[in-house]
Design a protein around this motif. Structure first.
Motif, mmCIF file in Angstrom:
data_model
loop_
_atom_site.group_PDB
_atom_site.id
_atom_site.type_symbol
_atom_site.label_atom_id
_atom_site.label_comp_id
_atom_site.label_asym_id
_atom_site.label_seq_id
_atom_site.Cartn_x
_atom_site.Cartn_y
_atom_site.Cartn_z
ATOM 1 N N UNK A 135 62.379 -8.390 16.543
ATOM 2 C CA UNK A 135 61.271 -7.430 16.616
ATOM 3 C C UNK A 135 61.739 -6.131 17.268
ATOM 4 N N UNK A 136 62.448 -6.299 18.368
ATOM 5 C CA UNK A 136 62.928 -5.151 19.117
ATOM 6 C C UNK A 136 63.913 -4.340 18.279
ATOM 7 N N UNK A 137 64.786 -5.038 17.574
ATOM 8 C CA UNK A 137 65.810 -4.357 16.784
ATOM 9 C C UNK A 137 65.165 -3.445 15.742
ATOM 10 N N UNK A 138 64.059 -3.872 15.153
ATOM 11 C CA UNK A 138 63.415 -3.049 14.126
ATOM 12 C C UNK A 138 62.909 -1.731 14.732
ATOM 13 N N UNK A 139 62.409 -1.813 15.978
ATOM 14 C CA UNK A 139 61.968 -0.591 16.671
ATOM 15 C C UNK A 139 63.166 0.331 16.929
ATOM 16 N N UNK A 140 64.259 -0.250 17.390
ATOM 17 C CA UNK A 140 65.441 0.560 17.739
ATOM 18 C C UNK A 140 66.090 1.135 16.475
ATOM 19 N N UNK A 141 66.085 0.353 15.387
ATOM 20 C CA UNK A 141 66.652 0.840 14.121
ATOM 21 C C UNK A 141 65.851 2.034 13.591
ATOM 22 N N UNK A 142 64.545 1.930 13.658
ATOM 23 C CA UNK A 142 63.710 3.047 13.203
ATOM 24 C C UNK A 142 63.994 4.306 14.026
ATOM 25 N N UNK A 143 64.146 4.132 15.333
ATOM 26 C CA UNK A 143 64.436 5.282 16.204
ATOM 27 C C UNK A 143 65.762 5.928 15.798
ATOM 28 N N UNK A 144 66.754 5.112 15.546
ATOM 29 C CA UNK A 144 68.069 5.631 15.164
ATOM 30 C C UNK A 144 67.972 6.379 13.831
ATOM 31 N N UNK A 145 67.190 5.830 12.891
ATOM 32 C CA UNK A 145 67.008 6.461 11.579
ATOM 33 C C UNK A 145 66.330 7.827 11.712
ATOM 34 N N UNK A 146 65.513 8.008 12.758
ATOM 35 C CA UNK A 146 64.855 9.300 12.981
ATOM 36 C C UNK A 146 65.761 10.283 13.719
ATOM 37 N N UNK A 147 66.959 9.810 14.106
ATOM 38 C CA UNK A 147 67.882 10.683 14.836
ATOM 39 C C UNK A 147 67.751 10.566 16.350
ATOM 40 N N UNK A 148 66.937 9.618 16.828
ATOM 41 C CA UNK A 148 66.850 9.389 18.284
ATOM 42 C C UNK A 148 68.040 8.535 18.732
ATOM 43 N N UNK A 149 68.236 8.428 20.042
ATOM 44 C CA UNK A 149 69.365 7.647 20.563
ATOM 45 C C UNK A 149 68.848 6.496 21.418
ATOM 46 N N UNK A 150 68.470 5.413 20.771
ATOM 47 C CA UNK A 150 67.870 4.292 21.512
ATOM 48 C C UNK A 150 68.912 3.507 22.312
ATOM 49 N N UNK A 151 68.483 2.861 23.399
ATOM 50 C CA UNK A 151 69.366 1.921 24.107
ATOM 51 C C UNK A 151 69.595 0.693 23.226
ATOM 52 N N UNK A 152 70.538 -0.192 23.598
ATOM 53 C CA UNK A 152 70.707 -1.389 22.767
ATOM 54 C C UNK A 152 69.722 -2.493 23.169
ATOM 55 N N UNK A 153 69.621 -3.491 22.304
ATOM 56 C CA UNK A 153 68.622 -4.552 22.478
ATOM 57 C C UNK A 153 68.710 -5.236 23.840
#
Lengths: 188, 188
Positions: A135-153
């Motif tokens: 679940x968390x990974x999907x949130x972080x993947x979307x952020x990365x796709x938008x050009x944001x720099x998410x922390x890792x899971x």
């Protein structure tokens, strides 16, 4: 020839028995803690025969694992607010609500207890972790796709989930909205 | 008149029985998890009679609480390295060693399980938290006295202890020295 296996229709008697037994287990874990009730206690509360439980689940441990797994799979979908900060705040608030809700502590405590109980317990634990991570990974993947720099899971698990889990497991302090928000702000 | 209460000398038979019973409980929790053994199992492994256990502890839950409390009180003293960073690194390394040691998971799991078991369990949990908080507070107080600006106790518990506890409780990943050091560096 007829198929010797019983057909289980959703909403049928089988589903009703299952729901009653699951509810009884959740209540008993909440009231007495893990390890302090028997198959008979569950059967009494659910209004079914002991033999129905043994026939369907085989043992108390297998029943407890089934309850944990079912609860973990019934999670609500991940938030999609359009920003990493928004998603993580919503996610943290969801988790806080879930683990401080009526059965939240029971499910968390059961997950911890089952990790000491052989194969079935390890499976329940792995499901718990895999579900959370997915679940968390999907949130972080979307952020990365938008050009944001998410922390890792694992960083989110360590610094947002772990403090909330531990506070609930040890009953230390309530999870106020400010506290939960602060965990996410601190991470970002 | 003689005092009717038995005299318990440290190192006497009473202490030996107590040590054997505590060791048996710790092993059984480690092997089978909480809730999967009886007073007879403990007695068999410790080489004492069931009645000795009932006479001294009254019930399995009271015995488990006693084991947890005794283990928690036997903690090593806090490090005093002369700096906040040095103390927190030493403290985090000690906790990591302790909870990944042979009985560490058993004691953690038992503490979580007991929080669902009424008054005695709550007492064990409060002892666990109070002991941790007290040791940590002495490190933070010394730092403040030296003119350093330490984080508060709950922040250290949330971001250094909680991630380690959760990783061990869920058996997620090993606590490598780099990981443990990273938790402290991140906090400071």
């Amino acid at each position: 020839m007829d198929d010797p296996q019983p057909v289980r229709r959703p909403g049928g008697r089988s589903a009703r028995v299952s729901a009653a037994v699951h509810q009884a287990v959740t209540e008993l874990v909440g009231e007495r803690g893990y390890g302090s009730f028997t198959v008979s206690d569950v059967a009494d509360r659910a209004g079914v025969a002991d033999s129905s439980i043994y026939r369907r689940w085989g043992s108390l441990d297998k029943l407890l694992t089934d309850v944990t797994q079912t609860r973990l799979k019934a999670r609500s979908p991940m938030p999609d607010t359009g920003s990493l900060a928004g998603d993580l705040h919503a996610l943290a608030a969801n988790v806080a609500r879930e683990i401080t809700g009526p059965d939240g502590l029971a499910v968390l405590r059961l997950t911890v207890a089952l990790t000491g109980n052989g194969e079935q317990g390890l499976q329940a634990r792995d499901d718990f972790l895999a579900e959370r991570a997915r679940l968390l990974q999907s949130v972080l993947d979307r952020a990365r796709a938008r050009g944001e720099h998410p922390p890792d899971t694992l960083t989110v698990l360590d610094h947002v989930m772990a403090p909330m889990y531990i506070r609930v497991l040890f009953g230390a302090t309530p999870l106020t909205p400010d506290y939960v928000k602060g965990l996410v702000d601190r991470l970002l």
